[in-house]
Design a protein around this motif. Structure first.
Motif, mmCIF file in Angstrom:
data_model
loop_
_atom_site.group_PDB
_atom_site.id
_atom_site.type_symbol
_atom_site.label_atom_id
_atom_site.label_comp_id
_atom_site.label_asym_id
_atom_site.label_seq_id
_atom_site.Cartn_x
_atom_site.Cartn_y
_atom_site.Cartn_z
ATOM 1 N N THR A 198 107.308 0.520 -43.826
ATOM 2 C CA THR A 198 106.461 1.520 -43.169
ATOM 3 C C THR A 198 107.256 2.187 -42.055
ATOM 4 O O THR A 198 108.075 1.545 -41.390
ATOM 5 N N LEU A 199 107.011 3.471 -41.886
ATOM 6 C CA LEU A 199 107.700 4.214 -40.829
ATOM 7 C C LEU A 199 107.071 3.949 -39.473
ATOM 8 O O LEU A 199 107.754 3.657 -38.499
ATOM 9 N N VAL A 200 105.747 4.038 -39.397
ATOM 10 C CA VAL A 200 105.034 3.862 -38.133
ATOM 11 C C VAL A 200 104.683 2.387 -37.967
ATOM 12 O O VAL A 200 104.138 1.763 -38.886
ATOM 13 N N PRO A 201 105.004 1.794 -36.831
ATOM 14 C CA PRO A 201 104.667 0.371 -36.628
ATOM 15 C C PRO A 201 103.154 0.166 -36.521
ATOM 16 O O PRO A 201 102.452 0.947 -35.880
ATOM 17 N N HIS A 202 102.664 -0.881 -37.188
ATOM 18 C CA HIS A 202 101.230 -1.183 -37.136
ATOM 19 C C HIS A 202 100.847 -1.794 -35.781
ATOM 20 O O HIS A 202 99.744 -1.538 -35.270
ATOM 21 N N HIS A 203 101.722 -2.575 -35.235
ATOM 22 C CA HIS A 203 101.461 -3.215 -33.937
ATOM 23 C C HIS A 203 102.645 -2.942 -33.014
ATOM 24 O O HIS A 203 103.547 -3.789 -32.873
ATOM 25 N N PRO A 204 102.701 -1.777 -32.376
ATOM 26 C CA PRO A 204 103.849 -1.445 -31.505
ATOM 27 C C PRO A 204 103.974 -2.439 -30.359
ATOM 28 O O PRO A 204 102.977 -2.881 -29.769
ATOM 29 N N THR A 205 105.196 -2.770 -30.050
ATOM 30 C CA THR A 205 105.467 -3.700 -28.965
ATOM 31 C C THR A 205 106.793 -3.357 -28.315
ATOM 32 O O THR A 205 107.693 -2.802 -28.958
ATOM 33 N N LEU A 206 106.910 -3.696 -27.048
ATOM 34 C CA LEU A 206 108.146 -3.498 -26.294
ATOM 35 C C LEU A 206 108.870 -4.823 -26.061
ATOM 36 O O LEU A 206 109.745 -4.900 -25.191
ATOM 37 N N SER A 207 108.518 -5.827 -26.843
ATOM 38 C CA SER A 207 109.138 -7.141 -26.651
ATOM 39 C C SER A 207 110.631 -7.114 -26.947
ATOM 40 O O SER A 207 111.413 -7.823 -26.307
#
Length: 300
Positions: free
Chosen positions: A72-81
Motif C-alpha cells: 500500500t502507498l498510504v500508511p494505514h497507521h501513520p507513526t513517527l516511531s
C-alpha cells in the motif's frame, strides 16, 4: 429611381481590429503547442516523484507494515516511531554539525576557486591555459573509484588523515564548476572588459567588481550543487574518518544498519531526516538563481 446600397452586417470577428485578432490566434496556437510538452513534463514528474513519495510515506509506516501484502502507498497507521528511534540510536546532532562544517567550507572554496579558474580560462588567451583546461576535463573521463587510491595516499602523506581538512581539500576544485564558470564568462561581451580597462580598472578590480556580480546566478547554482554533493558524499569520508565524533550524516546512517538484520523503519526515518537540510536549502535559494544582465554598461 435611385437605390441606396445598404451596408451588410459584418461578422463579430471581422468587426474586431486586426491587431486584436492576431494575438488571439497566437495565444491559441501557443496553447496547442504547449499541451504536448506540458503533458510530457507531468508524466516525467510523476515517474520521478512516485518513488520519492513512496519512500517518504514508507518512513511513516510501522516496521510490520513495510512488507505486508498487498503493498500500500498510504500508511494505514501513520507513526513517527521510526524517526524517534533513528534520532535516539544515532548522534544526529553531532553528525549534522560535522557535515555542515564540511559542506559550508567546501562550498565556499569550490565556488571561489571555480570562479577564478573559469574567468582565467575564458578571458585570457594562453595555450597553457587551454592545456590546463583539457587536463581538468580529462578528470571527468575517469571513474571516481580510480582516483580514490592516489588521493588517499596524497592526503595520508600530508598528515590530513582522520581530519575535516582531508575531506575538504580534495573536493575544492571540480571540473563541473570550472566548466560552468568558463561557459558563462564566454557569454560576457569582451567589450565590457575592454571598456573597464580603458577606464583604468585593473584586472583584479574588473574581476571583483564586474565579473563576480554578473556571475551570481552561476555561483548560487554551483553552491547548491556543491552543498548537495558534499552532503551526500559517503565513500570519501568513510575512507578518511575513523573517529565516530567526526562522522558525517551518511556514515552515521550507515552505522544504523546492523550486520545481520536491518530495521527498515529506522533506516527510512534516518534517511528522511538527512534529506531535510537539502530540501530547505533548495527552497530558500532557488529564487535567487536567476538570469544576469550581462549587457549592463554597454551601449547599443
Amino acid at each position: 429611381m435611385t437605390t441606396t446600397d445598404m451596408p451588410r452586417p459584418l461578422d463579430a470577428d471581422a468587426q474586431q481590429p486586426v491587431s486584436e485578432q492576431r494575438p488571439r490566434k497566437a495565444v491559441r496556437g501557443g496553447i496547442r503547442r504547449a499541451v504536448p510538452a506540458t503533458t510530457l513534463l507531468w508524466i516525467l514528474a510523476c515517474l520521478y516523484g512516485l518513488p520519492v513519495l513512496w519512500f517518504i510515506l514508507s518512513s511513516l509506516k510501522p516496521a510490520s507494515d513495510l512488507f505486508s501484502y498487498p503493498l500500500t502507498l498510504v500508511p494505514h497507521h501513520p507513526t513517527l516511531s521510526g524517526f524517534k528511534a533513528a534520532w535516539d540510536s544515532a548522534n544526529f546532532s553531532q553528525y549534522f554539525i560535522n557535515t555542515a562544517i564540511v559542506c559550508v567550507i567546501t562550498t565556499i572554496l569550490t565556488v571561489g576557486v571555480s570562479c577564478c579558474t573559469g574567468y582565467a580560462l575564458a578571458k585570457y588567451d594562453n595555450k597553457w591555459l587551454k592545456v590546463f583546461f583539457l587536463c581538468i576535463l580529462a578528470t571527468t573521463m575517469l571513474p571516481s573509484e580510480v582516483m580514490l587510491a592516489p588521493e588517499f595516499l596524497v592526503v595520508r602523506n600530508l598528515g590530513l588523515f582522520n581530519s575535516f581538512a582531508g575531506i575538504i581539500l580534495p573536493a575544492v576544485l571540480t571540473a563541473t564548476g570550472c566548466f560552468m564558470f568558463r561557459q558563462f564568462f564566454l557569454t560576457v561581451p569582451d567589450e565590457l572588459v575592454e571598456a573597464a580597462r580603458i577606464d583604468g580598472a585593473r584586472e583584479l578590480a574588473i574581476f571583483a567588481r564586474i565579473m563576480v556580480p554578473l556571475s551570481r546566478p552561476i555561483m548560487l547554482t554551483l553552491a547548491i550543487l556543491s552543498f548537495q554533493w558534499r552532503w551526500n558524499d559517503y565513500i570519501w569520508p568513510l575512507l578518511m574518518l575513523n573517529d565516530p565524533n567526526k562522522f558525517t550524516v551518511q556514515i552515521g546512517i550507515q552505522s544504523i544498519v546492523g550486520a545481520q538484520n536491518i530495521n527498515w523503519s529506522v533506516l527510512l526515518g534516518a534517511s528522511v531526516i538527512s534529506m531535510i537540510p537539502l530540501i530547505v536549502i533548495f527552497l530558500v535559494f532557488q529564487r535567487y538563481v536567476m538570469g544576469a544582465d550581462i549587457n549592463a554598461g554597454l551601449k547599443d
